[in-house]
Design an enzyme around this catalytic site. Structure first.
Site, mmCIF file in Angstrom:
data_model
loop_
_atom_site.group_PDB
_atom_site.id
_atom_site.type_symbol
_atom_site.label_atom_id
_atom_site.label_comp_id
_atom_site.label_asym_id
_atom_site.label_seq_id
_atom_site.Cartn_x
_atom_site.Cartn_y
_atom_site.Cartn_z
ATOM 1 N N GLY A 71 103.925 -27.501 106.260
ATOM 2 C CA GLY A 71 104.631 -28.560 105.562
ATOM 3 C C GLY A 71 105.962 -28.124 104.973
ATOM 4 O O GLY A 71 106.937 -28.882 104.984
ATOM 5 N N THR A 72 106.016 -26.910 104.451
ATOM 6 C CA THR A 72 107.257 -26.434 103.834
ATOM 7 C C THR A 72 108.382 -26.349 104.855
ATOM 8 O O THR A 72 109.505 -26.804 104.606
ATOM 9 C CB THR A 72 107.038 -25.070 103.166
ATOM 10 O OG1 THR A 72 106.130 -25.231 102.062
ATOM 11 C CG2 THR A 72 108.345 -24.488 102.651
ATOM 12 N N ASN A 151 100.542 -34.704 95.348
ATOM 13 C CA ASN A 151 99.492 -33.702 95.476
ATOM 14 C C ASN A 151 98.660 -33.529 94.219
ATOM 15 O O ASN A 151 97.500 -33.114 94.285
ATOM 16 C CB ASN A 151 100.098 -32.353 95.882
ATOM 17 C CG ASN A 151 101.303 -31.968 95.042
ATOM 18 O OD1 ASN A 151 102.228 -32.758 94.875
ATOM 19 N ND2 ASN A 151 101.325 -30.761 94.529
ATOM 20 N N GLN A 179 99.894 -34.687 101.908
ATOM 21 C CA GLN A 179 98.680 -35.041 101.171
ATOM 22 C C GLN A 179 98.098 -36.390 101.570
ATOM 23 O O GLN A 179 97.028 -36.763 101.087
ATOM 24 C CB GLN A 179 98.948 -35.027 99.668
ATOM 25 C CG GLN A 179 99.175 -33.639 99.094
ATOM 26 C CD GLN A 179 97.929 -32.773 99.113
ATOM 27 O OE1 GLN A 179 96.820 -33.241 99.378
ATOM 28 N NE2 GLN A 179 98.096 -31.488 98.837
ATOM 29 N N HIS A 201 96.432 -27.371 107.479
ATOM 30 C CA HIS A 201 95.360 -26.886 106.612
ATOM 31 C C HIS A 201 94.957 -27.874 105.521
ATOM 32 O O HIS A 201 93.989 -27.649 104.804
ATOM 33 C CB HIS A 201 95.728 -25.522 106.004
ATOM 34 C CG HIS A 201 96.642 -25.565 104.822
ATOM 35 N ND1 HIS A 201 96.189 -25.405 103.533
ATOM 36 C CD2 HIS A 201 97.977 -25.719 104.733
ATOM 37 C CE1 HIS A 201 97.221 -25.462 102.694
ATOM 38 N NE2 HIS A 201 98.308 -25.656 103.404
ATOM 39 N N CYS A 325 100.446 -23.862 94.918
ATOM 40 C CA CYS A 325 101.624 -22.993 94.984
ATOM 41 C C CYS A 325 102.245 -22.772 93.618
ATOM 42 O O CYS A 325 103.134 -21.944 93.454
ATOM 43 C CB CYS A 325 102.660 -23.587 95.939
ATOM 44 S SG CYS A 325 103.106 -25.271 95.549
#
Length: 391
Positions: A71-72, A151, A179, A201, A325
């Site tokens: 995603g990042t 999230n 999300q 994930h 994170c």
């Protein structure tokens, strides 16, 4: 000790069917998907099947899916890619103040390069309005990037309305759907987005792989430079096992989404109501907002969230104070302070995120363990005891 895992927004276990689909591409079918021989072409076929599966989950065309490391990277690729391909020296981005750091930090990096960024404030339920977006538009607005579901809160933004506005003004529209993918229905055409990020994930696939939807015809400068993989959008040898896992996870999510959402939503409701009735002064954050069915965030005044996470971990329950994170951060959650919580309440908040395999038995255990842990921590809090005595 049997673990009760209630932190599915942080990550999910790889489904057995996903792992089974991946395993051949670590060994027997180990080919490079860019090779033209038979072994390579078996890998290529598997990658293209996965592209079809991800596209089906998003209501997109297969050729509009680019595989990434997660995603990042997808968020970075979308935001940097649009801004760098936009002509002119003056550029403007609209986003919100509750985005994931993958979006916020990217926007902040662009600010250092002279790009103007508007960070829209959310209401007390963690939601913005299309009017806020419209009022923030400038002649040089190049991109709107607003997450689909938060999230920490689960709050869902009105993307379809924003998408119509973006289309009318001919402005690119990106959403971080990490999300929401696999939890609520997604259709890129109905939402009106030009770019959309997902991560494997978060939907029972492997870590280290994700995808970016790029609407056909979008002008997007590549983020990485190398070979000509994925039509030049994302060079580098494809992670064939990971991509296959993402594809299979997307297929499973699409087929079970409605059933999973109904079951998990009922368990979430049981958990919320049970904790609220058993723990005085507690409250659910963003309770009035449209939310993903698996997520709830509760404040328990008088305790430290990190202490409660540790206490529950000792009882075999895995929860979090917010984004994985940001774990260990000294500052309170930027999401919770954005919805108006004082710093002490933000630090006293816990996110419970349920998953496909969460059981009624596990929720019953949480309803016993969490109130007991909160009561124990409050007994050790002189501030809470003093306030309770005053009341």
């Amino acid at each position: 000790m049997n673990r009760v895992y209630l932190d599915f927004n942080a990550t999910t276990p790889v489904e057995p069917a996903v792992l089974d689909a991946m395993l051949p591409y670590f060994s027997a079918d180990f080919g490079n998907a860019a090779s033209i021989h038979t072994v390579g072409q078996r890998a290529r076929a598997a990658v293209e099947t996965a592209r079809d599966q991800v596209a089906a989950l998003l209501g997109a065309r297969s050729q509009e899916i680019v595989f990434t490391s997660g995603g990042t990277e997808s968020d970075n690729h979308a935001i940097f890619g649009i801004i760098r391909s936009t002509p002119g020296a003056t550029k403007h981005i609209i986003t919100t103040n509750i985005e994931h750091e993958a979006v916020l930090n990217t926007c902040q990096a662009l600010e250092k390069d002279g790009v103007a960024v508007t960070y829209l404030p959310v209401n007390s339920d963690g939601v913005i309005t299309v009017d806020q977006v419209e009022e923030s538009l400038r002649p040089h607005t190049a991109l709107i990037t607003i997450m689909h579901a938060n999230n920490e809160l689960g709050s869902v933004q009105p993307l379809a309305q924003i998408g119509k506005l973006a289309l009318q003004r001919d402005i690119y529209f990106h959403t971080d759907a990490v999300q929401s993918a696999g939890k609520i229905p997604l259709n890129v055409k109905a939402l009106g987005v030009d770019l959309l990020s997902v991560s494997a994930h978060k939907l029972y696939g492997p870590k280290g792989v994700g995808a970016l939807y790029i609407r056909g015809g979008s002008r997007l400068q590549q983020l990485l430079y190398g070979g000509h993989h994925q039509r030049g959008f994302r060079p580098g040898t494809e992670n064939v096992p990971g991509i296959v896992g993402l594809g299979k996870a997307a297929e499973l999510a699409r087929l079970s989404l409605e059933e999973d959402a109904a079951r998990v939503s009922a368990l979430r409701g049981k958990l919320e109501h049970g904790l609220a009735s058993r723990i005085p002064d507690s409250h659910v954050n963003s309770a009035r907002a449209p939310r993903t069915p698996n997520t709830t965030n509760l404040t328990f005044p008088g305790i430290e969230g990190e202490a409660l996470v540790i206490s529950l971990d000792l009882k075999g329950i895995c929860v979090s104070t917010g984004a994985a994170c940001s774990s260990g951060a000294v500052e309170p959650s930027h999401v919770l302070t954005a919805i108006g919580l004082p710093a002490e309440d933000a630090r006293a908040s816990i996110r419970f995120s349920l998953g496909r395999h969460t059981s009624d038995t596990e929720i019953n255990y949480a309803l016993e363990a969490v109130p007991a842990a909160v009561a124990q921590l409050r007994e050790l809090s002189p501030t809470y005891q003093k306030a309770a005595a005053h009341d």
